[in-house]
Design an enzyme around this catalytic site. Structure first.
Site, mmCIF file in Angstrom:
data_model
loop_
_atom_site.group_PDB
_atom_site.id
_atom_site.type_symbol
_atom_site.label_atom_id
_atom_site.label_comp_id
_atom_site.label_asym_id
_atom_site.label_seq_id
_atom_site.Cartn_x
_atom_site.Cartn_y
_atom_site.Cartn_z
ATOM 1 N N SER A 96 -2.489 7.853 2.553
ATOM 2 C CA SER A 96 -3.814 8.275 3.002
ATOM 3 C C SER A 96 -3.732 8.988 4.349
ATOM 4 O O SER A 96 -4.433 9.984 4.583
ATOM 5 C CB SER A 96 -4.748 7.066 3.114
ATOM 6 O OG SER A 96 -5.245 6.680 1.853
ATOM 7 N N THR A 110 1.221 3.405 -3.454
ATOM 8 C CA THR A 110 1.325 1.983 -3.103
ATOM 9 C C THR A 110 2.445 1.317 -3.889
ATOM 10 O O THR A 110 3.277 0.592 -3.322
ATOM 11 C CB THR A 110 -0.003 1.252 -3.347
ATOM 12 O OG1 THR A 110 -1.056 1.925 -2.664
ATOM 13 C CG2 THR A 110 0.065 -0.185 -2.835
ATOM 14 N N LYS A 124 -2.111 -4.038 9.054
ATOM 15 C CA LYS A 124 -1.281 -3.141 8.242
ATOM 16 C C LYS A 124 -1.150 -1.765 8.886
ATOM 17 O O LYS A 124 -0.051 -1.195 8.964
ATOM 18 C CB LYS A 124 -1.883 -3.015 6.838
ATOM 19 C CG LYS A 124 -1.021 -2.232 5.855
ATOM 20 C CD LYS A 124 -1.718 -2.063 4.515
ATOM 21 C CE LYS A 124 -2.006 -3.388 3.856
ATOM 22 N NZ LYS A 124 -2.598 -3.219 2.504
ATOM 23 N N LYS A 184 -12.912 -2.274 5.824
ATOM 24 C CA LYS A 184 -12.935 -2.483 4.373
ATOM 25 C C LYS A 184 -14.372 -2.388 3.897
ATOM 26 O O LYS A 184 -15.312 -2.789 4.603
ATOM 27 C CB LYS A 184 -12.371 -3.861 4.001
ATOM 28 C CG LYS A 184 -11.749 -3.895 2.615
ATOM 29 C CD LYS A 184 -10.413 -3.153 2.605
ATOM 30 C CE LYS A 184 -9.698 -3.297 1.273
ATOM 31 N NZ LYS A 184 -8.361 -2.682 1.315
#
Length: 424
Positions: free
Chosen positions: A357, A193, A97, A109
């Site tokens: 972000s 998002t 991504k 993550k």
């Protein structure tokens, strides 16, 4: 497929996606081997003194997959069913991504196996600070920049950045993103998002049908992504006819009024009930009905693997825009394309959060800020350009899915960086 850790269906599907992308791009097999396992996995055990005075330990992870393009970047989720295997898969997806979005980031993550709804506010704060302390040696402005994910929010990030700042003896705003506006955050982050999902849907609809105005949409999931995707889809001219969560579906053929989403802080069943009451329609108790509605656009925005081979034949939408990570299984996606249904993949459609972000990180590094309108303009431009690049690639390769085009584009950028560094 060689692995030395426990696997899950989600991880296997993610590895298959990467392997297919490497083969389609004609890249060497050693490149796949380099991506098959993370660069680093940290497993932590976090003690929390509960309100009853007892000490309870919570298992957590931070998976750092690949940093060829820059510092690791990815969210932290608090969820009772998280596994290390799924966390690895999510870190891999973040690598793709971030590359696809053109950001100077690798993929990571984090997770803690906990149901945050069962914690008091004090317990949640102690857990958040404990996680920040546990991963502190491996994170930093130029090393790894965490953000929220499922079960965490801007308040959790505020506790974490405060704890990290205490540890290093200085204010360190750029180490965590998606913080509250009162603590070096940006107001666009709350809806970034979902806004990005709506932009992706609009841009693909423009190319498929000439525009999104008047097209019907159904949104599965009323968490942060789904609620704001519904709101912005309506603002862009789509007719949102249905929304759902685990409690059921609210459907109105002439379209739902979802304006209240911007004003209310209600979540989950409370938000579904409010939408139901405002629109004067009952909640249908079967949440899976959302998938079989006759709509133009379906947005699965909850969890992974919800559109599967056992329910895909009921999907009647012509365009599926993945707001969640991995909501469509590979087998289901193949069946959709056989029927002419287009799937906008997660690494393209839901990149608005990590793009925001990045913008916040840039602000924090330089101690500057953009206002809400300027920030949203920058976010929209990046999302629109990404869709244009992937769509053009997909149009040229008639046998590919849009996911193939997105994954190949992302992998080529990672490969070029690794080759230039001498890693391959």
């Amino acid at each position: 497929m060689s692995t030395t850790y426990i696997v899950s269906d989600f991880l296997i599907n993610t590895l298959l996606t990467i392997k297919r992308g490497v083969e389609l791009a004609g890249l060497p097999p050693e490149f796949y081997e380099a991506l098959e396992k993370p660069k680093r996995i940290l497993v932590v055990n976090i003690p929390v003194k509960m309100d009853d005075g007892k000490i309870k330990y919570f298992e957590g992870y931070r998976v750092q997959h690949n940093d060829a393009l820059g510092p690791f970047k990815g969210g932290i989720r608090f969820h009772p069913e998280v596994t290390l295997a799924d966390d690895i898969a999510l870190a891999m997806l973040m690598t793709l991504k971030n590359s696809l979005a053109g950001l100077p980031y690798g993929g990571a993550k984090g997770a803690v196996r906990v149901d945050p709804r069962r914690l008091s506010r004090r317990e949640l704060e102690e857990l958040a600070r404990g996680y920040a302390r546990a991963v502190a040696p491996l994170i930093g402005e130029q090393l790894d920049i965490p953000a929220p994910d499922v079960g965490t929010d801007s308040q959790v990030m505020a506790w974490m950045v405060d704890e990290y700042s205490r540890l290093v003896g200085r204010n360190a705003p750029a180490v965590f993103t998606s913080k509250p506006p009162e603590l070096w955050g940006n107001p666009v982050r709350e809806y970034s998002t979902g806004f990005g999902v709506a932009v992706a849907a609009r841009e693909v609809a423009k190319r498929l049908w000439g525009g999104i105005v008047g097209k019907t949409a159904a949104v599965q999931g009323l968490g942060n992504v789904g609620r704001w995707a519904a709101y912005w889809l309506e603002k862009m001219g789509a007719k949102v006819v249905a929304v759902s969560d685990v409690n059921g579906v609210v459907y109105r053929e002439r379209g739902l009024d979802v304006d209240l989403i911007r004003e209310t802080k209600a979540k989950g069943p409370q938000l579904l009930e409010m939408i139901s009451q405002k629109n004067g329609v009952e909640i249908v108790k079967n949440p899976d009905q959302i998938f079989s509605l006759d709509v133009d656009i379906l947005v699965p925005a909850a969890i992974e693997n919800v559109v599967r081979e056992d329910n895909v034949d009921g999907v009647r939408a012509r365009l599926v825009v993945e707001g969640a990570n991995g909501p469509t299984t590979p087998g289901a996606e193949r069946r959709l394309y056989e029927r002419g249904v287009v799937v906008v993949p997660d690494i393209l459609a839901n990149a608005g959060g990590v793009i925001m972000s990045y913008l916040e990180w840039v602000e924090n590094l330089q101690w500057l800020f953009w206002d809400e309108e300027e920030t949203r303009r920058r976010l929209e431009a990046i999302m629109s350009n990404n869709v244009a690049r992937v769509y053009a690639r997909w149009e040229k390769e008639k046998s590919w899915t849009m996911r193939d085009a997105a994954v190949v584009t992302a992998l080529e950028r990672i490969y070029n960086a690794m080759k230039t560094r001498g890693w391959i």
